[in-house]
Design a protein around this motif. Structure first.
Motif, short mmCIF file in Angstrom:
data_model
loop_
_atom_site.label_atom_id
_atom_site.label_comp_id
_atom_site.label_asym_id
_atom_site.label_seq_id
_atom_site.Cartn_x
_atom_site.Cartn_y
_atom_site.Cartn_z
N LEU A 130 0.83 -1.21 0.00
CA LEU A 130 0.00 0.00 0.00
C LEU A 130 0.87 1.26 0.00
N HIS A 131 1.97 1.20 0.74
CA HIS A 131 2.91 2.33 0.75
C HIS A 131 3.43 2.59 -0.67
N ALA A 132 3.80 1.51 -1.36
CA ALA A 132 4.29 1.64 -2.73
C ALA A 132 3.22 2.23 -3.65
N ALA A 133 1.96 1.78 -3.45
CA ALA A 133 0.85 2.30 -4.27
C ALA A 133 0.64 3.79 -4.00
N ALA A 134 0.77 4.19 -2.73
CA ALA A 134 0.61 5.61 -2.38
C ALA A 134 1.71 6.46 -3.03
N ILE A 135 2.93 5.91 -3.11
CA ILE A 135 4.03 6.64 -3.77
C ILE A 135 3.74 6.80 -5.26
N ARG A 136 3.27 5.72 -5.90
CA ARG A 136 2.97 5.77 -7.34
C ARG A 136 1.89 6.80 -7.64
N LEU A 137 0.91 6.90 -6.72
CA LEU A 137 -0.21 7.83 -6.94
C LEU A 137 0.13 9.25 -6.47
N GLY A 138 1.28 9.41 -5.83
CA GLY A 138 1.69 10.73 -5.39
C GLY A 138 0.97 11.23 -4.16
N VAL A 139 0.42 10.34 -3.35
CA VAL A 139 -0.31 10.78 -2.15
C VAL A 139 0.44 10.43 -0.87
N ASP A 140 1.66 9.88 -1.00
CA ASP A 140 2.40 9.46 0.19
C ASP A 140 2.85 10.62 1.05
N THR A 141 2.90 11.82 0.47
CA THR A 141 3.31 13.00 1.26
C THR A 141 2.14 13.66 1.97
N ASP A 142 0.91 13.20 1.68
CA ASP A 142 -0.26 13.74 2.39
C ASP A 142 -0.08 13.53 3.88
N LEU A 143 -0.43 14.51 4.69
CA LEU A 143 -0.20 14.46 6.13
C LEU A 143 -0.85 13.25 6.78
N PHE A 144 -2.11 12.95 6.39
CA PHE A 144 -2.83 11.84 7.01
C PHE A 144 -2.27 10.50 6.57
N VAL A 145 -1.89 10.41 5.29
CA VAL A 145 -1.30 9.16 4.79
C VAL A 145 0.05 8.93 5.46
N ARG A 146 0.87 9.97 5.54
CA ARG A 146 2.19 9.83 6.16
C ARG A 146 2.08 9.43 7.63
N THR A 147 1.15 10.03 8.35
CA THR A 147 0.96 9.67 9.77
C THR A 147 0.50 8.22 9.91
N ALA A 148 -0.43 7.81 9.04
CA ALA A 148 -0.89 6.41 9.07
C ALA A 148 0.24 5.45 8.76
N LEU A 149 1.13 5.82 7.86
CA LEU A 149 2.29 4.98 7.54
C LEU A 149 3.24 4.87 8.73
N ILE A 150 3.45 5.97 9.43
CA ILE A 150 4.31 5.95 10.62
C ILE A 150 3.73 4.99 11.67
N GLN A 151 2.41 5.10 11.89
CA GLN A 151 1.75 4.23 12.86
C GLN A 151 1.83 2.77 12.42
N PHE A 152 1.64 2.54 11.12
CA PHE A 152 1.69 1.17 10.58
C PHE A 152 3.06 0.54 10.81
N TYR A 153 4.12 1.23 10.43
CA TYR A 153 5.45 0.66 10.58
C TYR A 153 5.81 0.48 12.06
N GLY A 154 5.31 1.38 12.89
CA GLY A 154 5.54 1.23 14.33
C GLY A 154 4.91 -0.03 14.87
N ARG A 155 3.65 -0.29 14.49
CA ARG A 155 2.95 -1.49 14.96
C ARG A 155 3.60 -2.77 14.43
N CYS A 156 4.29 -2.66 13.30
CA CYS A 156 4.98 -3.82 12.72
C CYS A 156 6.42 -3.93 13.22
N SER A 157 6.75 -3.19 14.28
CA SER A 157 8.08 -3.20 14.90
C SER A 157 9.18 -2.75 13.96
N ALA A 158 8.83 -1.88 13.00
CA ALA A 158 9.82 -1.32 12.08
C ALA A 158 10.03 0.14 12.43
N ALA A 159 10.60 0.38 13.62
CA ALA A 159 10.76 1.74 14.12
C ALA A 159 11.66 2.57 13.21
#
Length: 548
Positions: A130-159
């Motif tokens: 999904l992260h890769a798809a967001a980059i392709r669509l150019g929405v990965d820099t959106d504040l809400f998407v970026r925050t959700a990605l931070i939370q996602f990687y944190g929950r997956c122990s990828a600090a």
């Protein structure tokens, strides 16, 4: 039919506001289809919101699936996607996302809820895609998407990945700061969490709460309390975190002092205190706090109910157990909730209402190890140890793996029922099949079982095979067997070992004295009594209470 479709339908809009059940949603779904209202996007959006409120996103999903793809706006599909992400399995949300990709172009609103669903599982591969798809669509820099990605990687122990995303943000939002702090808290890196906290330009109460919670979670109550005292505004959430931390550490006095200082106590603060007393073995104090809570006429949540049932289980009060069941029904607490149902089974079993406990146990859609353990303990406590052993066999047939506590209960059941061979078999099974290292209680149960049936030498060999220093309970069990069967030689060995590990326990001296008394060796009895007197050890006199 076209006339009905061409004008608004007040009845449907009105009924949506009154809808309280999934069945009602299904009826409204049929009404929308029958009246041809599928072109009224505002009405469909309200319908999707009603489905979300009742945790029934599949109803809204089925309505959209029946419509032509081009007839459904992206905003409505995103609403249903968010609902599926919250309430349905991940694959259902991913199916809706695939529909969006086939029929439209996902936007920034399509990703946050789906990423949170991936974080809950957690599913690192799907989230990364999904992260890769967001980059392709150019929405990965959106504040809400970026925050959700931070939370996602944190929950997956990828600090590390979460921190890289955070550092790439031009301006971090308040939510982003909270997210990165929680990433480090969840990973146990409290120093990095504090480093981020100290860098926040303008801290709000959520940041302070997150940091206090972080210190509590890692067990550093001193730092948590120090930071709590520095807070510009000491919130109820921070109070509750600290109360829970003190309770977990067994410091109920500290928890009570904080609780008394809290003016506006919410249900979470009450729950922390009641649970704390119950979990630390103070059921009467837990009930006293609950009575204060009950006087406030606040609606309880599942955590308070479970804590209340735990306290009742410790007291074994069957009348209180019946009152609690009535209390649960009065406040419409979901009795099918897994934690509530397990608590009801445990409470009724410990209080001796095995008939009610069995009905509840059999009604469970999925029985876990805790529920089996509760039932087995209930049977052990109330004279049906054979049924406890039968339940253990049934648990194994269901494919559940017994834990440390379950083996303690089944060995106790074997002891009560006199099942020597079964006890030896289960002890071996614990070590060899489930690779559980026996603790002192396991050895004490087996030694007691062997000792009761005169297998004292075998029991002694079991004690000698124990890794490390033998448990006092094991020597006590052996001494009890020696008293029963009059084995003076082993009795003296067991008693001497107990004198070493429990030098002030008068009961051990009395037990050895009783072995001598049973075979009329009164000189030895006098010597033991004299040794007690010389060491200043006195036996507490027994008392009899006659109730009128």
């Amino acid at each position: 039919m076209r006339l009905a479709a061409s004008r608004p339908s007040p009845p449907v809009a009105t009924l949506l506001g009154r809808c309280r059940t999934a069945r009602c949603l299904a009826q409204l779904h049929a009404r929308i289809v029958r009246l041809g209202l599928h072109n009224q996007h505002a009405l469909l959006a309200r319908f999707a919101a009603a489905c979300d409120a009742l945790a029934s996103p599949s109803v809204a999903d089925s309505l959209l699936s029946a419509l032509p793809p081009h007839a459904v706006p992206l905003s409505l599909r995103n609403t249903v996607l968010a609902s599926l992400s919250r309430h349905s399995p991940l694959h259902a949300a991913l199916a809706q996302f695939s529909l969006i990709r086939r029929n439209a172009c996902p936007d920034a609103f399509s990703f946050p809820s789906l990423l949170r669903a991936c974080a809950r599982v957690p599913c690192i591969h799907t989230g990364s895609a999904l992260h890769a798809a967001a980059i392709r669509l150019g929405v990965d820099t959106d504040l809400f998407v970026r925050t959700a990605l931070i939370q996602f990687y944190g929950r997956c122990s990828a600090a590390g990945a979460a921190r890289a995303l955070f550092d790439s943000m031009i301006i971090a939002s308040e939510v982003s700061w909270t997210s990165i702090i929680m990433v480090y808290v969840d990973c146990g890196d409290i120093l990095s969490a504090r480093e981020c906290f100290d860098r926040i330009p303008h801290r709000n109460v959520v940041h302070w709460n997150a940091m206090v919670h972080g210190y509590v979670k890692c067990g550093d109550l001193e730092s948590a309390r120090r930071l709590f005292e520095e807070m510009p505004e000491r919130t109820a959430a921070a109070h509750t975190s600290l109360i829970g931390g003190y309770a977990k550490a067994g410091n109920m006095q500290g928890a009570k002092l904080l609780f008394d200082k809290l003016q506006d106590r919410d249900v979470f603060a009450w729950s922390a205190m009641i649970s704390g007393y119950a979990q630390n073995g103070y059921p009467r104090e837990a009930l006293r706090i609950f009575n204060q809570f009950h006087e406030k006429d606040i609606c309880p949540d599942e955590l308070i109910i479970v804590a209340l049932m735990t306290a009742c289980s410790q007291l074994g009060n069957i009348m209180l157990a019946k009152w609690i069941e009535g209390y649960i029904m009065r406040y419409s607490i979901d009795m099918n909730n897994a934690h509530v149902l397990a608590g009801l089974v445990n409470m009724n079993a410990k209080c001796g209402n095995m008939e009610r406990a069995t009905v509840l146990f059999e009604s469970m859609p999925v029985r876990d190890v805790f529920s089996y353990c509760s039932m087995m303990q209930g049977h052990c406590l109330h004279g049906s140890a054979n049924k406890a052993v039968e339940l253990f066999s049934r648990m194994l047939l269901e494919g559940l793996s017994p834990d440390n506590a379950v083996f303690t209960v089944v060995l106790t059941a074997c002891n009560h029922a006199g099942l020597v061979e079964e006890g030896k078999k289960y002890f071996g099974m614990m070590k060899n099949e489930y690779l559980i290292v026996p603790c002192g209680d396991h050895y004490a149960c087996l030694v007691s079982l062997l000792g009761r049936f005169g297998m004292l030498r075998d029991a002694y060999e079991i004690i000698k095979s124990m890794p490390g220093k033998p448990h006092p309970g094991s020597w006590g069990a052996l001494l009890g067997g020696c008293i029963l069967h009059g084995d003076i030689e082993l009795g003296k060995i067991a008693a001497q070992k107990l004198f070493e590990v429990e030098p002030d326990n008068a009961g051990n001296y009395v037990s050895l004295s009783n072995i001598y008394a049973n075979i009329d060796r009164w000189v030895d009895v006098s010597e033991v009594r004299a040794e007690m007197t010389g060491k200043g050890i006195t036996k507490i006199a027994g008392r009899t209470l006659v109730l009128q």
